[in-house]
Design a protein around this motif. Structure first.
Motif, PDB file in Angstrom:
ATOM      1  N   TYR A   1       0.827  -1.205   0.000  1.00 26.81           N
ATOM      2  CA  TYR A   1       0.000   0.000   0.000  1.00 26.81           C
ATOM      3  C   TYR A   1       0.860   1.253   0.000  1.00 26.81           C
ATOM      4  CZ  TYR A   1      -4.250  -2.711   0.487  1.00 26.81           C
ATOM      5  OH  TYR A   1      -5.290  -3.561   0.243  1.00 26.81           O
TER       6      TYR A   1
ATOM      7  N   ASP B   1     -18.878   2.293  -7.286  1.00 24.94           N
ATOM      8  CA  ASP B   1     -17.489   1.847  -7.100  1.00 24.94           C
ATOM      9  C   ASP B   1     -17.448   0.527  -6.329  1.00 24.94           C
ATOM     10  OD1 ASP B   1     -16.334   4.126  -8.365  1.00 24.94           O
ATOM     11  OD2 ASP B   1     -16.649   5.277  -6.523  1.00 24.94           O
TER      12      ASP B   1
ATOM     13  N   GLU C   1      -5.483  -7.103  -6.386  1.00 29.75           N
ATOM     14  CA  GLU C   1      -5.056  -5.803  -6.896  1.00 29.75           C
ATOM     15  C   GLU C   1      -6.243  -4.861  -7.028  1.00 29.75           C
ATOM     16  OE1 GLU C   1      -2.006  -4.598  -7.429  1.00 29.75           O
ATOM     17  OE2 GLU C   1      -1.251  -6.486  -6.566  1.00 29.75           O
ATOM     18  N   ASP C   2      -7.415  -5.423  -7.306  1.00 29.88           N
ATOM     19  CA  ASP C   2      -8.609  -4.591  -7.425  1.00 29.88           C
ATOM     20  C   ASP C   2      -8.986  -3.964  -6.086  1.00 29.88           C
ATOM     21  OD1 ASP C   2      -9.140  -5.014 -10.218  1.00 29.88           O
ATOM     22  OD2 ASP C   2      -9.730  -7.055  -9.704  1.00 29.88           O
TER      23      ASP C   2
ATOM     24  N   LYS D   1      -6.802  -3.154  -3.749  1.00 33.08           N
ATOM     25  CA  LYS D   1      -5.813  -2.074  -3.554  1.00 33.08           C
ATOM     26  C   LYS D   1      -6.185  -0.852  -4.385  1.00 33.08           C
ATOM     27  CE  LYS D   1      -2.324  -5.602  -2.779  1.00 33.08           C
ATOM     28  NZ  LYS D   1      -1.239  -6.361  -3.410  1.00 33.08           N
ATOM     29  N   THR D   2      -6.639  -1.100  -5.609  1.00 39.28           N
ATOM     30  CA  THR D   2      -7.081   0.019  -6.455  1.00 39.28           C
ATOM     31  C   THR D   2      -8.273   0.728  -5.832  1.00 39.28           C
ATOM     32  OG1 THR D   2      -6.302  -1.076  -8.461  1.00 39.28           O
ATOM     33  CG2 THR D   2      -7.971   0.642  -8.726  1.00 39.28           C
TER      34      THR D   2
ATOM     35  N   GLN E   1      -7.251   2.913  -2.903  1.00 42.67           N
ATOM     36  CA  GLN E   1      -6.208   3.931  -3.045  1.00 42.67           C
ATOM     37  C   GLN E   1      -6.362   4.853  -4.256  1.00 42.67           C
ATOM     38  OE1 GLN E   1      -2.153   2.139  -1.395  1.00 42.67           O
ATOM     39  NE2 GLN E   1      -3.039   0.785  -2.927  1.00 42.67           N
ATOM     40  N   ALA E   2      -7.031   4.406  -5.305  1.00 44.38           N
ATOM     41  CA  ALA E   2      -7.091   5.193  -6.541  1.00 44.38           C
ATOM     42  C   ALA E   2      -7.886   6.475  -6.356  1.00 44.38           C
ATOM     43  CB  ALA E   2      -7.694   4.354  -7.665  1.00 44.38           C
TER      44      ALA E   2
ATOM     45  N   THR F   1      -9.630   8.082 -11.579  1.00 45.49           N
ATOM     46  CA  THR F   1      -9.164   6.754 -11.989  1.00 45.49           C
ATOM     47  C   THR F   1     -10.289   5.737 -11.870  1.00 45.49           C
ATOM     48  OG1 THR F   1      -6.924   7.281 -11.240  1.00 45.49           O
ATOM     49  CG2 THR F   1      -7.457   4.945 -11.574  1.00 45.49           C
ATOM     50  N   MET F   2     -11.021   5.782 -10.767  1.00 46.15           N
ATOM     51  CA  MET F   2     -12.135   4.857 -10.584  1.00 46.15           C
ATOM     52  C   MET F   2     -13.195   5.066 -11.653  1.00 46.15           C
ATOM     53  SD  MET F   2     -11.612   2.701  -8.165  1.00 46.15           S
ATOM     54  CE  MET F   2     -13.242   2.024  -8.326  1.00 46.15           C
TER      55      MET F   2
ATOM     56  N   LEU G   1     -11.982   3.438 -14.793  1.00 45.98           N
ATOM     57  CA  LEU G   1     -12.044   1.974 -14.685  1.00 45.98           C
ATOM     58  C   LEU G   1     -13.463   1.471 -14.885  1.00 45.98           C
ATOM     59  CD1 LEU G   1      -9.635   1.421 -11.660  1.00 45.98           C
ATOM     60  CD2 LEU G   1      -9.261   0.656 -14.010  1.00 45.98           C
TER      61      LEU G   1
END
Length: 400
Positions: A55, A68, A128-129, A131-132, A135-136, A140-141, A144
């Motif tokens: 992280y 989201d 990884e999703d 973490k995204t 944190q994104a 960015t979201m 995506l």
């Protein structure tokens, strides 16, 4: 929602541990309404505290909206076959309830439980999703979500219909309305039967919990109305009876407030956990559907491979010019068949692990929910008894 309430909702997140121990703590807080009309939505602050090296830092705060959370759920469902993906709360389709304070708080609590179930899951927490999601930045979201496939672009109502279709297909398989290729595994059949029974019983319990909440609220409102009437009646009397009736009305109004508070506690700590487990069972049913599909694919590929092998043998015997092409097709099909077998075995292994974890957590969560219910009812009964008991001497003085 405090730490105890989070735990009572099940699949609680990792506690804030000393830095020497790995931890991942997530909170969904501060719901805020943004936009107007049909474009209005609720945003949430998602606060992540962790010492995990993957992280960006020890604390991260991002803004997320319901879509989201849907993105995260659907990504995990696609990637982690065999894992019981935690369920999301439903999206309200009733406009007048969408932005009520109670609905917003129930939604916030359910989303907090959802993301912490993922964060505390041994497999899913490495995603990884996740973490995204944690944190994104918002832009960015948004990108995506926009780049997802048409399945993920569907509106929540469409997603609900897709899920209902999956449930219907699984029900048809279990009830024997369809006769596809099925695995003949007694333990698996027992599991399917248990899951469908559990869903029915949980749904029935949740329905009656809803009625209990409604009854508490109605009784509270009736006591409030009765208290006002008693106070007006007391105002007509100048003697001791007037004072007694006025105090009687005041006690009724006080008890009304307690009943309304208890109704809210009953909703959040009893009915909502039951409803959440109904959703959890539906997630398990979706995984059962995935397992059934994986088994059928494995069997169909194996059968096709046998036919290809027979055809290849015939071509080799006749020294056909198509032998080379047939050999390539057979090797490719064999690879696909072996991959399908590995995929199915992985789903079976993960489901076996998941059902043990689910049963263990369910025992804790259901025990806590019913304990909270019994404790709340005992507390309310004592409060009501004490309140009425305190009035008895004054009322007795009116007729002795």
């Amino acid at each position: 929602m405090d730490q105890q309430q989070r735990s009572s909702s099940g699949y609680s997140h990792s506690p804030r541990s000393p830095s020497s121990q790995p931890y991942l703590s997530v909170s969904v807080t501060d719901p805020v309404k943004l936009g107007n009309g049909v474009q209005a939505y609720i945003s949430y602050r998602v606060i992540t505290k962790t010492n995990l090296p993957d992280y960006q830092g020890p604390e991260k705060i991002v803004i997320r909206r319901y879509s989201d959370f849907v993105w995260l759920h659907d990504r995990l469902f696609e990637k982690y076959r065999g894992v019981f993906i935690p369920p999301l709360p439903e999206k309200s389709v009733v406009e007048k309830f969408r932005f009520s304070a109670e609905f917003i708080e129930m939604r916030r609590q359910a989303l907090d439980v959802f993301v912490n179930r993922i964060a505390s899951h041994q497999e899913l927490q490495q995603s990884e999703d996740l973490k995204t999601f944690l944190q994104a930045e918002e832009e960015t979201m948004e990108r995506l979500r926009a780049h997802e496939s048409s399945y993920f672009k569907k509106k929540p109502a469409d997603l609900l219909q897709i899920f209902k279709d999956v449930q219907s297909r699984v029900s048809d398989v279990v009830l024997g309305k369809e006769k596809p290729v099925e695995e003949s595994n007694p333990d698996y059949e027992k599991l399917k039967h248990y899951i469908f029974e559990l869903e029915n019983h949980l749904a029935e319990a949740q329905k009656h919990a809803y009625r209990l909440v409604k009854r508490h609220r109605e009784l509270g409102q009736s006591l409030s109305d009765f208290g006002k009437a008693a106070k007006l009646l007391g105002a007509c009397e100048a003697d001791g009876l007037g004072k007694a009736l006025t105090e009687f009305g005041a006690k009724s109004e006080t008890l009304s407030i307690r009943l309304q508070k208890e109704a809210h506690q009953l909703l959040m700590n009893f009915e909502e956990p039951l409803k959440d487990y109904v959703r959890a069972v539906q997630s398990i049913k979706a995984t059962i559907a995935e397992r059934a599909n994986a088994f059928r694919q494995q069997c169909e590929l194996a059968e096709t491979m046998k036919l290809k092998e027979i055809n290849l043998d015939k071509l080799m015997l006749t020294r056909s010019d198509r032998v080379g092409e047939a050999e390539i097709e057979y090797r490719e099909l064999k690879e696909d068949s072996e991959e399908a077998a590995r995929r199915f075995e992985s789903i079976v292994r993960l489901m076996n692990e998941e059902i043990v974890r689910f049963q263990d957590q369910k025992m804790i969560d259901m025990g806590r929910a019913f304990h909270e219910f019994a404790k709340g009812q005992a507390r309310l009964a004592n409060n009501i008894a004490d309140a009425w008991r305190s009035l008895l001497p004054k009322l007795e003085a009116c007729f002795t």
